[in-house]
Scaffold this active site. Structure first.
Site, PDB file in Angstrom:
ATOM      1  N   ASP A   6      -2.843  -5.485  -7.320  1.00  0.00           N
ATOM      2  CA  ASP A   6      -2.779  -4.673  -6.336  1.00  0.00           C
ATOM      3  C   ASP A   6      -1.191  -4.546  -5.935  1.00  0.00           C
ATOM      4  O   ASP A   6      -0.733  -5.841  -5.958  1.00  0.00           O
ATOM      5  CB  ASP A   6      -3.574  -3.956  -5.643  1.00  0.00           C
ATOM      6  CG  ASP A   6      -3.279  -5.096  -4.043  1.00  0.00           C
ATOM      7  OD1 ASP A   6      -3.524  -6.301  -4.215  1.00  0.00           O
ATOM      8  OD2 ASP A   6      -3.550  -5.161  -3.185  1.00  0.00           O
ATOM      9  N   GLU A   7      -0.660  -3.883  -6.077  1.00  0.00           N
ATOM     10  CA  GLU A   7       0.383  -3.700  -5.551  1.00  0.00           C
ATOM     11  C   GLU A   7       1.963  -4.456  -6.054  1.00  0.00           C
ATOM     12  O   GLU A   7       2.070  -4.888  -5.174  1.00  0.00           O
ATOM     13  CB  GLU A   7       0.389  -3.614  -3.796  1.00  0.00           C
ATOM     14  CG  GLU A   7      -0.236  -2.721  -3.627  1.00  0.00           C
ATOM     15  CD  GLU A   7      -0.518  -2.451  -1.558  1.00  0.00           C
ATOM     16  OE1 GLU A   7      -0.771  -1.319  -0.600  1.00  0.00           O
ATOM     17  OE2 GLU A   7      -0.261  -3.708  -0.930  1.00  0.00           O
ATOM     18  N   VAL A   8       1.770  -4.232  -6.639  1.00  0.00           N
ATOM     19  CA  VAL A   8       2.707  -5.310  -7.839  1.00  0.00           C
ATOM     20  C   VAL A   8       3.985  -4.426  -8.099  1.00  0.00           C
ATOM     21  O   VAL A   8       4.298  -3.516  -9.100  1.00  0.00           O
ATOM     22  CB  VAL A   8       2.723  -6.019  -8.545  1.00  0.00           C
ATOM     23  CG1 VAL A   8       2.971  -7.144  -9.469  1.00  0.00           C
ATOM     24  CG2 VAL A   8       1.253  -6.288  -8.907  1.00  0.00           C
TER      25      VAL A   8
END
Length: 546
Positions: A336-338
């Site tokens: 997530d949230e890359v």
């Protein structure tokens, strides 16, 4: 001073005060429970009850049978629950002993039948049980209290239910079971009923993690999702790469291999899986404290360097080491949230992208799929946060479990494409969102928008998430509880049995009661209905009304 010696006007004042005090005392004399409700949490699938009150012997004995009846998991579970049930009961009082009086109890033995001797704990293990409690009239072949289960883990769930039936009566100083006879046939609605604990943002000592696991068993939650590491700290020992835990906050805030194994064993004794998470490629800055080569550069430190073979060798080494600790079939790879700015702004990675004809988005996909290959090679089923599914669903390993968090509507899309899904919509099941009231947690439905039965079966269940930015050992339990219990009942009980109609009259009193049960068992569960979760009481009052 006697009343008849007072002057007339003083007598009047005195009488008014006396009346006011008597009304005040009467108004606070106690909270009456609605006896039409069933105060077992989560609510069993099927049950009947009566109107008898039975007494339970403080010397309650255990009689076991079946292939799995002699399991240490069962024996230790019985001893744990016996201590909970008889915390106050002392049996025969000193006065009774001096007079030679012996107490006679309705329930003196608990029979437990476990049909299988397998103690393997994997997703979907049979947690069903049947529980019968009645006064033995000498005619029935069934014992006074009997639990029958196919596995030892079903027997543990039955023990929890039996313990909640037992209440200490302060008048008689005895443990009693109300509304007997009871017949319960129970099983969970979902196989995956989880709580995520983040030990990177704040370190939690081993004993605190054990307390959390213990409290999970009271609500029949069965998966501890251990978000062990993140960008802030890397507290876990990895023997093959011993410098990794240089990323811990301090040398005292670490978990050894033995610590992690102890947590897994402790959880198994309570029928709880431990799903570990190593979040890649983002949320991994702490790795570079020991191995700076995984940073794109010293000034731009995440995501992990996609261009270096060493990055994937390190991931493989970590997974190989911790596979020996975590036997659960699911392993969480994050994803997530890359934010890929460091990849496109660091010269050697930018060159690698050009050489491989990749965009940053392509590299994100490449990284996730390569990490999945590594996990699958270790005989794990990969779990990824939903961004991976949202970005490249057709490329994911078909065994991937999609973990929803960003909002509603993801599980319906995932199961429509044949993926399994875990529900954790942040709008309702993120426990660090302190302004989400209990009734919204309770009303959230993992199968919302999924009408096809075969697709419904792909929803493994759900979990509440305890992110660690604003919790540590000082306040974690009152942030988790009691709201996690609201999700726990949603995940265990039949959908139609826990309808949100008349929630204030049918669910809230039971929710209050379970919160107080947690308190009695030493769990620092916060008041149930405060506007902000984990806040202390706003004034004096009963636990059963706050």
């Amino acid at each position: 001073m006697l009343l008849f010696s007072l002057k007339p006007h003083c007598k009047l004042i005195f009488l008014v005060l006396l009346l006011w005090v008597s009304l005040l005392v009467d108004s606070n004399s106690g909270v009456e429970l609605d006896e039409s409700l069933t105060y077992i949490w989560p609510l069993p699938s099927e049950f009947t009850s009566g109107n008898q009150t039975l007494t339970v012997d403080p010397a309650l004995s255990l009689f076991v049978s079946g292939k799995g009846g002699y399991s240490n998991i069962l024996k230790e579970g019985f001893e744990r629950y016996k201590k909970i049930i008889f915390k106050h009961a002392s049996g025969i009082s000193l006065f009774q002993k001096l007079r030679g009086i012996r107490s006679v109890y309705d329930i003196s033995e608990l029979r437990i039948i476990v049909n299988s001797d397998s103690e393997e704990l994997q997703l979907g293990v049979d947690e069903s049980y049947a529980l019968f409690v009645a006064k033995n009239d000498g005619k029935s072949i069934i014992g006074e209290a009997t639990i029958e289960a196919n596995t030892v883990y079903g027997a543990l769930r039955g023990l929890e239910t039996f313990s909640q039936m037992c209440a200490f009566d302060y008048e008689t100083k005895s443990v009693q079971i109300y509304k007997a006879p009871w017949y319960i046939k129970d099983n969970p609605r979902f196989a995956f009923r989880g709580l995520m604990l983040d030990t990177s943002r704040h370190y939690f000592p081993i004993d605190v993690i054990k307390q959390i696991i213990e409290s999970m068993s009271y609500a029949k939650l069965n998966v501890l999702h251990w978000h062990i590491i993140d960008e802030e700290s890397f507290p876990l020992e990895v023997p093959s790469y011993p410098k990794l835990w240089n990323g811990a906050y301090t040398k005292w805030e670490r978990y050894t291999v033995e610590d992690a194994s102890e947590i897994v064993s402790f959880a198994k004794m309570r029928g709880i899986h431990v799903m570990a998470e190593v979040d890649v490629p983002g949320h991994a800055e702490s790795w570079g404290a020991g191995y700076p080569d995984v940073w794109p550069s010293s000034s731009c430190r995440e995501p992990l360097d996609v261009s270096k073979n060493f990055t994937f060798e390190l991931i493989s080494g970590i997974l190989s080491d911790i596979r020996k600790i975590f036997p659960f079939e699911l392993f969480h790879l994050g994803g997530d949230e890359v934010h890929t700015d460091c990849w496109t702004s660091t010269p050697h990675i930018k060159q690698w992208l050009n050489d491989h004809n990749m965009t940053a988005k392509d590299a994100y996909q490449y990284f996730v799929l390569k990490a999945q290959e590594i996990a699958v090679s270790k005989d794990w089923t990969p779990v990824n946060w939903e961004e991976t599914f949202n970005s490249f669903p057709s490329k994911l390993n078909p065994r991937t479990v999609v973990h929803n968090w960003l909002g509603p509507g993801v599980c319906p899309k995932a199961v429509a494409k044949g993926f399994k899904c875990i529900f954790s919509n942040q709008g309702v099941w993120y426990l660090d969102h302190l302004d989400v009231p209990w009734n919204q947690v309770y009303s959230a439905e993992p199968l919302e928008g999924i009408n096809n039965v075969s697709e419904q079966n792909l929803v493994l269940g759900g979990e509440v998430c305890m992110w660690g930015e604003t919790v540590d050992a000082s306040n974690v339990q009152q942030t988790i509880w009691p709201r996690a219990a609201a999700a726990a009942e949603r995940l265990w009980s039949k959908r139609e049995a826990v309808s949100v109609r008349n929630i204030t009259s049918t669910i809230l009193p039971r929710y209050h009661y379970f919160r107080c049960l947690l308190n009695r068992r030493g769990v620092q569960a916060a008041p149930a209905t405060n506007f902000y979760a984990r806040q202390p009481p706003t004034g004096a009052g009963s636990c059963y009304e706050q």
